[in-house]
Design an enzyme around this catalytic site. Structure first.
Site, PDB file in Angstrom:
ATOM      1  N   SER A 176       3.419  -2.268  10.350  1.00  0.00           N
ATOM      2  CA  SER A 176       4.693  -2.387  10.598  1.00  0.00           C
ATOM      3  C   SER A 176       5.326  -3.748  10.289  1.00  0.00           C
ATOM      4  CB  SER A 176       5.058  -1.994  11.962  1.00  0.00           C
ATOM      5  OG  SER A 176       4.637  -0.513  12.217  1.00  0.00           O
ATOM      6  N   GLU A 198      -5.698  -5.109  10.274  1.00  0.00           N
ATOM      7  CA  GLU A 198      -4.569  -4.064  10.567  1.00  0.00           C
ATOM      8  C   GLU A 198      -4.970  -3.121  11.749  1.00  0.00           C
ATOM      9  OE1 GLU A 198      -2.641  -2.948   6.736  1.00  0.00           O
ATOM     10  OE2 GLU A 198      -4.022  -1.515   6.951  1.00  0.00           O
ATOM     11  N   GLY A 245       2.285   2.191  10.875  1.00  0.00           N
ATOM     12  CA  GLY A 245       3.271   3.318  10.811  1.00  0.00           C
ATOM     13  C   GLY A 245       3.943   3.690  11.945  1.00  0.00           C
ATOM     14  N   GLU A 300      -6.904   4.805   7.784  1.00  0.00           N
ATOM     15  CA  GLU A 300      -6.745   6.091   7.668  1.00  0.00           C
ATOM     16  C   GLU A 300      -7.782   6.747   6.985  1.00  0.00           C
ATOM     17  OE1 GLU A 300      -2.774   5.505   5.618  1.00  0.00           O
ATOM     18  OE2 GLU A 300      -1.844   4.867   7.452  1.00  0.00           O
ATOM     19  N   HIS A 322      -9.596   1.360   4.860  1.00  0.00           N
ATOM     20  CA  HIS A 322      -8.098   1.696   5.650  1.00  0.00           C
ATOM     21  C   HIS A 322      -8.444   2.421   6.741  1.00  0.00           C
ATOM     22  CE1 HIS A 322      -3.986   2.549   6.541  1.00  0.00           C
ATOM     23  NE2 HIS A 322      -3.722   1.511   5.981  1.00  0.00           N
ATOM     24  N   ASN A 370       0.888  -1.184   0.102  1.00  0.00           N
ATOM     25  CA  ASN A 370      -0.045   0.125   0.046  1.00  0.00           C
ATOM     26  C   ASN A 370       0.892   1.238   0.031  1.00  0.00           C
ATOM     27  OD1 ASN A 370      -1.701   1.995   0.438  1.00  0.00           O
ATOM     28  ND2 ASN A 370      -2.245   1.520   2.480  1.00  0.00           N
ATOM     29  N   GLY A 396       2.686  -1.291   4.260  1.00  0.00           N
ATOM     30  CA  GLY A 396       2.752   0.196   3.998  1.00  0.00           C
ATOM     31  C   GLY A 396       4.266   0.832   3.693  1.00  0.00           C
ATOM     32  N   LYS A 421       0.127   4.137  -0.085  1.00  0.00           N
ATOM     33  CA  LYS A 421      -0.490   5.367   0.531  1.00  0.00           C
ATOM     34  C   LYS A 421      -0.317   6.683  -0.436  1.00  0.00           C
ATOM     35  CE  LYS A 421      -0.012   3.040   4.848  1.00  0.00           C
ATOM     36  NZ  LYS A 421      -0.037   2.988   6.242  1.00  0.00           N
TER      37      LYS A 421
HETATM   38  P1  13P Z   1       3.042   0.489   7.611  1.00  0.00           P
HETATM   39  O1  13P Z   1       3.472  -1.017   6.962  1.00  0.00           O
HETATM   40  O2  13P Z   1       3.745   1.643   7.176  1.00  0.00           O
HETATM   41  O3  13P Z   1       2.964   0.103   9.163  1.00  0.00           O
HETATM   42  O4  13P Z   1       1.605   0.381   7.078  1.00  0.00           O
HETATM   43  C1  13P Z   1       0.677  -0.453   7.204  1.00  0.00           C
HETATM   44  C2  13P Z   1      -0.677  -0.215   6.229  1.00  0.00           C
HETATM   45  O5  13P Z   1      -1.296   0.632   6.631  1.00  0.00           O
HETATM   46  C3  13P Z   1      -0.830  -0.904   5.114  1.00  0.00           C
HETATM   47  O6  13P Z   1      -2.158  -0.597   4.720  1.00  0.00           O
END
Ligand code: 13P
Length: 248
Positions: A211, A165, A171, A97, A95, A10, A232, A12
């Site tokens: 992560s 997630e 993150g 976010e 997601h 992803n 991510g 982002k």
């Molecule tokens: P990270 O791997 O950066 O923690 O993000 C995970 C994520 O939100 C994937 O959609």
């Protein structure tokens, strides 16, 4: 039938046409012998260039969101048909976010899931609890509520990928332990068995996200109910290939 693992990135709101194209070029030879399905979900505006860059590789291109309407007055949104035009296969929906910063609710997640399915896209539907919910012992209740609403009207659960997630792991560098991730993902599968049927639930690909990186992917992937990852930060670099090749 054994479930085929699925590792997806992803991106982002990262990358440009130039950096994204270069990354796909560099990743392609490193992931070509993967024993899993591989995808990169990219910003909508990069979809045309990245589908072009990924042509002839085993990297599928996905999007990061989709609107529920077929067309209309929804400024700034992208429809499933527009994504299909470019051969997009997967779309991330719900997601955390999107839920946290853009006001998406289980109801709108559900509408997006239904629109993606009817257009022939595979939703990667994200669910997960916040830190305060986990600390209050509400993880299973939150997951149950999300599944109940997000999947309303979904007849064939095997057409959906679920990404668990935990919001506190995204993150933050604070990955769920193998046991925490397995415990919740096994719970999700049990819940799907109740909502649909045990045999259907056994076929659903459920990813872990939060992560996940080259260092911790092996332990997570070794868990019986974890079928892959939604990556991510580590999908923005060549480390992504190490995750895809976790079994080598
Ligand atoms: P990270 O791997 O950066 O923690 O993000 C995970 C994520 O939100 C994937 O959609």
């Amino acid at each position: 039938m054994a479930r085929k693992p699925f590792i997806a990135g992803n991106w982002k709101m990262n990358m440009t046409v130039a950096t994204g194209t270069q990354l796909i070029k560099d990743l392609a030879p490193l992931v070509k012998d993967a024993n899993c399905d591989v995808a990169l979900c990219v910003p909508a505006i990069l979809v045309p260039a990245m589908t072009e860059a990924a042509k002839g590789t085993n990297i599928a291109i996905g999007a990061e969101n989709v609107h529920w309407a077929a067309s209309g007055a929804y400024t700034g949104e992208v429809s499933a048909a527009m994504l299909k035009d470019y051969g997009v296969k997967y779309v991330i929906i719900g997601h955390s976010e999107r839920r946290q910063y853009f006001g998406e609710t289980d109801e709108t997640v559900n509408r997006r899931v239904l629109a993606a399915l009817s257009a022939g896209l595979t939703p990667i539907m994200c669910i997960g609890e916040t830190l305060s919910q986990r600390e209050a012992g509400e993880t299973e209740a939150v997951i149950t509520r999300q599944l109940d609403t997000d999947l309303q009207g979904v007849e064939d659960i095997t057409k959906i990928v679920i990404a668990y997630e935990p919001v506190w792991a995204i993150g933050t560098g604070r990955t769920a332990t193998d046991e925490q991730a397995e415990e919740t993902i096994a719970f999700i599968r049990r819940r799907l068995a109740e909502m649909y049927c045990p045999k259907c639930a056994e076929q659903v690909i459920i990813q872990y996200g939060g992560s996940m990186n080259a260092g911790n992917c092996k332990g997570l992937m070794a868990q019986p109910d974890i079928d892959g990852g939604l990556i991510g930060g580590a999908s923005l670099k060549l480390d992504f290939a190490k995750i895809v090749n976790w079994d080598k």
